[in-house]
Motif scaffolding. Structure first.
Motif, PDB file in Angstrom:
ATOM      1  N   THR A   1     -12.796  -0.626  -6.161  1.00 46.51           N
ATOM      2  CA  THR A   1     -11.686  -0.435  -6.457  1.00 46.51           C
ATOM      3  C   THR A   1     -11.887   1.716  -6.851  1.00 46.51           C
ATOM      4  N   ARG A   2     -13.038   2.509  -6.590  1.00 45.91           N
ATOM      5  CA  ARG A   2     -13.083   3.465  -6.020  1.00 45.91           C
ATOM      6  C   ARG A   2     -13.220   3.607  -5.037  1.00 45.91           C
ATOM      7  N   TRP A   3     -13.745   2.608  -3.539  1.00 43.56           N
ATOM      8  CA  TRP A   3     -13.865   2.673  -2.256  1.00 43.56           C
ATOM      9  C   TRP A   3     -11.911   3.453  -1.808  1.00 43.56           C
ATOM     10  N   MET A   4     -11.787   2.336  -2.174  1.00 42.91           N
ATOM     11  CA  MET A   4     -10.139   2.232  -1.602  1.00 42.91           C
ATOM     12  C   MET A   4      -9.137   3.139  -2.182  1.00 42.91           C
ATOM     13  N   ALA A   5      -9.689   3.559  -3.423  1.00 43.34           N
ATOM     14  CA  ALA A   5      -8.346   4.668  -4.367  1.00 43.34           C
ATOM     15  C   ALA A   5      -8.903   6.485  -2.794  1.00 43.34           C
ATOM     16  N   TRP A   6     -10.109   6.049  -2.609  1.00 45.14           N
ATOM     17  CA  TRP A   6     -11.023   7.413  -2.252  1.00 45.14           C
ATOM     18  C   TRP A   6     -10.395   7.335  -0.423  1.00 45.14           C
ATOM     19  N   PHE A   7     -10.305   5.745   0.591  1.00 45.61           N
ATOM     20  CA  PHE A   7      -9.864   5.847   1.460  1.00 45.61           C
ATOM     21  C   PHE A   7      -8.159   5.788   1.573  1.00 45.61           C
ATOM     22  N   THR A   8      -7.895   5.614   0.607  1.00 44.20           N
ATOM     23  CA  THR A   8      -5.841   5.697   1.259  1.00 44.20           C
ATOM     24  C   THR A   8      -6.209   6.955   0.481  1.00 44.20           C
TER      25      THR A   8
ATOM     26  N   LYS B   1     -12.438  -6.317   2.577  1.00 45.42           N
ATOM     27  CA  LYS B   1     -12.056  -5.934   3.886  1.00 45.42           C
ATOM     28  C   LYS B   1     -10.358  -6.718   4.126  1.00 45.42           C
ATOM     29  N   GLN B   2      -9.798  -7.349   3.687  1.00 41.85           N
ATOM     30  CA  GLN B   2      -8.731  -7.761   3.795  1.00 41.85           C
ATOM     31  C   GLN B   2      -7.386  -6.434   3.152  1.00 41.85           C
ATOM     32  N   ASP B   3      -8.352  -5.316   1.988  1.00 40.53           N
ATOM     33  CA  ASP B   3      -7.546  -4.762   1.170  1.00 40.53           C
ATOM     34  C   ASP B   3      -7.566  -3.349   2.030  1.00 40.53           C
TER      35      ASP B   3
ATOM     36  N   ALA C   1      -4.282  -1.239   4.331  1.00 40.74           N
ATOM     37  CA  ALA C   1      -4.285  -0.126   3.800  1.00 40.74           C
ATOM     38  C   ALA C   1      -4.373   0.557   5.554  1.00 40.74           C
ATOM     39  N   ILE C   2      -5.004   0.090   6.422  1.00 41.78           N
ATOM     40  CA  ILE C   2      -4.318   0.606   7.679  1.00 41.78           C
ATOM     41  C   ILE C   2      -3.569   0.050   8.415  1.00 41.78           C
ATOM     42  N   ALA C   3      -3.086  -0.930   8.176  1.00 40.23           N
ATOM     43  CA  ALA C   3      -1.786  -1.240   8.504  1.00 40.23           C
ATOM     44  C   ALA C   3      -1.085  -0.775   7.624  1.00 40.23           C
TER      45      ALA C   3
ATOM     46  N   GLN D   1      -6.218  -5.452  12.186  1.00 44.20           N
ATOM     47  CA  GLN D   1      -7.556  -6.655  11.314  1.00 44.20           C
ATOM     48  C   GLN D   1      -8.363  -6.464  12.441  1.00 44.20           C
ATOM     49  N   ALA D   2      -8.068  -5.816  13.843  1.00 46.43           N
ATOM     50  CA  ALA D   2      -8.599  -5.326  14.470  1.00 46.43           C
ATOM     51  C   ALA D   2      -9.724  -3.906  14.633  1.00 46.43           C
ATOM     52  N   VAL D   3      -8.833  -3.109  13.990  1.00 46.65           N
ATOM     53  CA  VAL D   3      -9.329  -1.312  13.838  1.00 46.65           C
ATOM     54  C   VAL D   3     -10.521  -2.211  12.378  1.00 46.65           C
ATOM     55  N   ALA D   4      -9.978  -2.608  11.751  1.00 43.46           N
ATOM     56  CA  ALA D   4     -11.185  -2.846  10.771  1.00 43.46           C
ATOM     57  C   ALA D   4     -12.426  -3.606  11.103  1.00 43.46           C
ATOM     58  N   LEU D   5     -12.034  -4.461  12.182  1.00 46.15           N
ATOM     59  CA  LEU D   5     -14.164  -4.988  12.429  1.00 46.15           C
ATOM     60  C   LEU D   5     -14.260  -3.513  12.741  1.00 46.15           C
ATOM     61  N   ALA D   6     -13.832  -2.429  13.522  1.00 49.70           N
ATOM     62  CA  ALA D   6     -13.941  -1.841  15.135  1.00 49.70           C
ATOM     63  C   ALA D   6     -14.704  -0.516  13.939  1.00 49.70           C
ATOM     64  N   ILE D   7     -14.267  -0.241  12.316  1.00 49.04           N
ATOM     65  CA  ILE D   7     -14.562   0.136  11.443  1.00 49.04           C
ATOM     66  C   ILE D   7     -16.023   0.171  11.035  1.00 49.04           C
TER      67      ILE D   7
END
Length: 188
Positions: free
Chosen positions: A70-77, A130-132, A136-138, A152-158
Motif C-alpha cells: 500500500t505504501r510503496w504503490m502510493a509512493w510510486f504513483t 508486481k502486477q500492480d 502503474a507503469i502501463a 510488463q517488460a519495463v517492470a521486469l527491467a526495473i
C-alpha cells in the motif's frame, strides 16, 4: 521512499506500532534476521498484545507485505506524477527510490529470496504487487496495443535494476541500463 512522512501524528494503535516497527526492521535487516521479541520490544507492546494482533510471525509477515504494498504503490504513483506522468517519469521515480539512504532493494523480491520456499503466500503476494506495479507503469506509457506487454517488460527491467542497485556502490549503471531498455521498448 520517505517512510517517516507517512507516520500519523495521532497516537498510533498497538497494531499500527507493531506493523510500523516490523516494516522498518524487516525492510532494513531482513525478515529472518528480525525476531518477534525485537519487534515487541521496539514497538513498546507486551507479548500478549502482540499475539492478540498477530498470532504468528507468518501473520505479521503477510501484514507487513500488505502494508509495504500500500505504501510503496502510493509512493510510486505519486513519484510518477511528480516526475511528469509520462514514460519519461519512470527512471527519475526509480532513481528517487534508489538514492534514498534507506534503500534496501525491493521488499517483495527480498522476501521471496528469504521465505519463498517456506511461506508460499509470499510468492502470491509478490506476484500481485508486481502486477500492480506493471499496471502503474502501463498508465504512464503511450497508448498502443502492446502497452500491457511493454509495461510488463519495463517492470521486469526495473526488477533487474533493483537487484543491481543493491550491490553496486552507486545506482548509476542500473539507471542508465534501465533508461536504455525503456527507450528500446518504446521504439519497438
Amino acid at each position: 521512499m520517505n517512510t517517516q512522512a507517512d507516520r500519523n501524528d495521532a497516537l498510533p494503535s498497538a497494531r499500527e506500532r507493531i506493523l510500523y516497527t516490523a516494516h522498518e526492521l524487516f525492510y532494513r535487516d531482513g525478515v529472518r534476521a528480525t525476531g518477534i521479541d525485537r519487534v515487541i520490544a521496539e514497538s513498546g507492546v507486551t507479548k500478549v498484545t502482540f499475539y492478540r494482533h498477530f498470532p504468528s510471525k507468518n501473520d505479521l509477515i503477510r501484514a507487513y507485505l500488505a502494508y509495504r504494498h500500500t505504501r510503496w504503490m502510493a509512493w510510486f504513483t505519486d513519484a510518477l506524477a511528480r516526475h511528469g506522468g509520462g514514460a519519461g517519469a519512470i527512471v527519475p521515480a526509480v532513481e528517487e527510490w534508489f538514492r534514498d539512504a534507506r534503500y534496501r532493494g525491493c521488499a517483495f523480491i527480498n522476501s521471496v529470496g528469504e521465505l519463498g520456499g517456506t511461506l508460499p503466500d509470499v510468492i502470491e503476494i509478490t506476484y500481485s504487487h508486481k502486477q500492480d506495479m506493471a499496471a502503474a507503469i502501463a498508465a504512464v506509457l503511450p497508448k498502443s496495443r502492446q502497452r500491457a506487454q511493454i509495461a510488463q517488460a519495463v517492470a521486469l527491467a526495473i526488477d533487474g535494476a533493483i537487484v543491481r542497485a543493491q550491490f553496486d556502490p552507486a545506482p548509476n549503471a542500473a539507471l542508465a541500463a534501465l533508461r536504455r531498455i525503456i527507450n528500446a521498448l518504446l521504439k519497438a
